[in-house]
Design a protein around this motif. Structure first.
Motif, mmCIF file in Angstrom:
data_model
loop_
_atom_site.group_PDB
_atom_site.id
_atom_site.type_symbol
_atom_site.label_atom_id
_atom_site.label_comp_id
_atom_site.label_asym_id
_atom_site.label_seq_id
_atom_site.Cartn_x
_atom_site.Cartn_y
_atom_site.Cartn_z
ATOM 1 N N PHE A 109 0.829 -1.202 0.000
ATOM 2 C CA PHE A 109 0.000 0.000 0.000
ATOM 3 C C PHE A 109 0.864 1.252 0.000
ATOM 4 O O PHE A 109 0.623 2.208 -0.745
ATOM 5 N N VAL A 110 1.896 1.250 0.840
ATOM 6 C CA VAL A 110 2.807 2.389 0.899
ATOM 7 C C VAL A 110 3.536 2.550 -0.436
ATOM 8 O O VAL A 110 3.719 3.666 -0.933
ATOM 9 N N ALA A 111 3.932 1.425 -1.028
ATOM 10 C CA ALA A 111 4.607 1.485 -2.334
ATOM 11 C C ALA A 111 3.667 2.026 -3.409
ATOM 12 O O ALA A 111 4.068 2.821 -4.271
ATOM 13 N N LEU A 112 2.419 1.596 -3.369
ATOM 14 C CA LEU A 112 1.430 2.080 -4.338
ATOM 15 C C LEU A 112 1.219 3.581 -4.195
ATOM 16 O O LEU A 112 1.111 4.305 -5.188
ATOM 17 N N TYR A 113 1.186 4.042 -2.939
ATOM 18 C CA TYR A 113 1.044 5.475 -2.716
ATOM 19 C C TYR A 113 2.251 6.235 -3.291
ATOM 20 O O TYR A 113 2.099 7.315 -3.867
ATOM 21 N N ILE A 115 3.996 5.347 -5.865
ATOM 22 C CA ILE A 115 3.805 5.390 -7.321
ATOM 23 C C ILE A 115 2.815 6.491 -7.686
ATOM 24 O O ILE A 115 3.008 7.243 -8.654
ATOM 25 N N HIS A 116 1.737 6.580 -6.906
ATOM 26 C CA HIS A 116 0.738 7.626 -7.153
ATOM 27 C C HIS A 116 1.369 9.017 -7.070
ATOM 28 O O HIS A 116 1.143 9.860 -7.944
ATOM 29 N N ARG A 117 2.165 9.253 -6.039
ATOM 30 C CA ARG A 117 2.777 10.566 -5.879
ATOM 31 C C ARG A 117 3.752 10.858 -7.008
ATOM 32 O O ARG A 117 3.780 11.976 -7.548
ATOM 33 N N MET A 124 2.312 16.893 -13.135
ATOM 34 C CA MET A 124 2.383 18.303 -12.755
ATOM 35 C C MET A 124 3.549 18.999 -13.453
ATOM 36 O O MET A 124 3.431 20.147 -13.880
ATOM 37 N N ARG A 125 4.671 18.293 -13.576
ATOM 38 C CA ARG A 125 5.839 18.901 -14.227
ATOM 39 C C ARG A 125 5.582 19.160 -15.700
ATOM 40 O O ARG A 125 6.156 20.068 -16.290
#
Length: 468
Positions: A109-113, A115-117, A124-125
């Motif tokens: 879950f933390v890894a998926l987050y 990737i999302h960020r 955004m860039r």
């Protein structure tokens, strides 16, 4: 060491060895109940048992007692503080429990987050005027798709309303147009007029509420004229029911509500033209031969495919299908889903999937067995669907539609009857799209994945320029 808790590490060690708690207990010379207590951190690990674990499973004792919980807890707390997780955020006790009982799931879950960020930052860039709020906002199409998916693409109230209307207006299939036209005129004072394409100014159907007239374009063939009248009848007679359905959905956007009413009215029209019990019986007896179904109910191929996705009545379910429609550029223009098929969620631009090949063979049904990167397998059929054409400029406005089901249901479809299911070569390895697909060595790759780096060796040329 007498107070060392190693529940998650012990559970993972056992699962890697594919052992039950009883098998691990026998190997360590303890009871299965004691293994269960250790895995749930209800007992601490003794030095003697630690040495037994290291000797029995040939692992370093330091790896067993290494506790990464504090770091993982800190990361997890930072993740759930993100504004996207607004609302009822888990408290510290819940987060600790998640780490204790499902550490691998928390790590993923933390890894998926992450990737999302990373993906969000890349977007955004590249520049956007709307900011992160605009990027994260769901489109009307997504909101409606999720609403239908949450209801298993089945609305019992609309089915009952359609069945009631068919009983009130009992008729043969080829008389339905006249019956609907009479119903609109006699019950609601609404006239139906057929207009030239030039008069309609690109519209196919226009309901003038003030004049009480439904205008239908001459570009519509007969089955689509019937469908449009049934659609309008739903908006006239069942508006309260549509309002009730959308009120319970949580949809608030004006655009999303309007689109949702349109799709629900389409659902009613299909239910009226293709009554549930009769339609399901025909589908089962013809082994889901869509051309036979279309002929029986005097509907188009696309309308029959769409109706097949709604056969989810409890106790009387058909094959659970997904439905996807794309244009020549691969843009998804319609989707309904009662399966776990991710392509119906995120797009259909994989060139290996023959939904795109259908444009080369108009009107021909193309069967295909496909496999996603996660190993899920499905059976799909693809075929073109013609758009209304009234002049030279509109003669080739085709779309491609795909209907598919999980592999376990494929034997019920006549289109799969000639295939050897045990032959692994029949499965085409497809992905969601190149931006999201993790497959390596795919000769059709057109983009670098946004969440991973493909291996690249200057001394070797692979199938594409993105990897070697």
């Amino acid at each position: 060491m007498s107070k060392t808790f190693v529940g998650p590490q012990l559970r993972q060690l056992r699962r890697v060895r594919r052992q039950t708690q009883a098998e691990m207990a026998k190997a360590l010379g303890i009871s299965a109940g004691y293994v269960n207590l250790l895995e749930n951190n209800q007992r601490s690990l003794s030095v003697r048992l630690l040495m037994a674990l290291a000797d029995t499973y040939q692992v370093d004792w330091r790896d067993i007692i290494r506790d990464e919980t504090p770091n993982l807890l800190s990361e997890l707390r930072n993740v759930v503080r993100d504004p996207m997780f607004s609302g009822n955020v888990p408290d510290l006790q819940e987060l600790r429990a998640a780490i204790d009982h499902a550490p691998r799931l928390v790590e993923q879950f933390v890894a998926l987050y992450g990737i999302h960020r990373t993906t969000l930052e890349r977007i955004m860039r590249q520049g956007t005027a709307s900011g992160p709020e605009g990027l994260l906002a769901s489109s009307a199409e997504t909101v409606i798709h999720d609403f239908f998916r949450d209801n298993s693409n089945y609305f019992h109230g609309l089915e009952l309303a359609a069945e009631t209307l068919r009983r009130e207006e009992s008729c043969e299939t080829d008389d339905i147009y006249s019956v609907l036209k009479a119903r609109l005129a006699n019950a609601h004072g609404i006239a139906v007029r057929r207009r030239t394409a030039e008069d309609m100014t690109q519209a196919l159907r226009l309901y003038d509420r003030d004049a009480r007239v439904v205008h239908l374009s001459e570009a519509l063939d007969h089955c689509n004229q019937v469908f449009q009248l049934a659609h309008v009848l739903c908006l006239v007679e069942l508006q309260d029911q549509l309002n009730a359905l959308t009120a319970a959905s949580g949809i608030t956007s004006k655009t999303s509500l309007a689109r949702c009413h349109v799709e629900l009215a389409n659902y009613f029209a299909a239910a009226f033209l293709m009554p549930y019990e009769t339609f399901l019986r025909t589908a089962e007896t013809t082994a889901y031969d869509i051309d036979r179904i279309s002929a029986r109910f005097a509907v188009s191929f696309e309308q029959a495919c769409h109706r097949l996705t709604t056969m989810q009545r409890p106790g009387a379910q058909g094959v659970p299908f997904f439905f996807l429609r794309v244009d020549k550029a691969g843009n998804v223009t319609k989707r309904f889903n009662s399966t776990s098929f991710h392509l119906a969620e995120y797009g259909g631009s994989c060139p290996v999937w023959n939904i795109h090949m259908a444009f080369r063979t108009p009107g021909v049904i193309l069967p295909q067995f496909v496999e996603l990167p996660d190993g899920e397998r499905f059976f799909t059929i693809s075929r073109t669907a013609d758009r209304p054409a009234v002049n030279l400029e509109t003669q080739d406005h085709r779309l491609s539609v795909a209907l598919g089901c999980e592999l376990q249901h494929a034997s019920r479809l006549r289109y799969a009857a000639s295939f050897n299911f045990n032959d692994q070569r029949i499965f085409s390895k497809i992905g969601i799209n190149c931006h999201l697909c993790p497959r390596q060595a795919c000769s059709q790759r057109a983009h670098q994945p946004v969440f991973m780096e493909l291996p690249l060796d200057t001394a070797r040329r692979g199938n594409t320029r993105y990897e070697s």
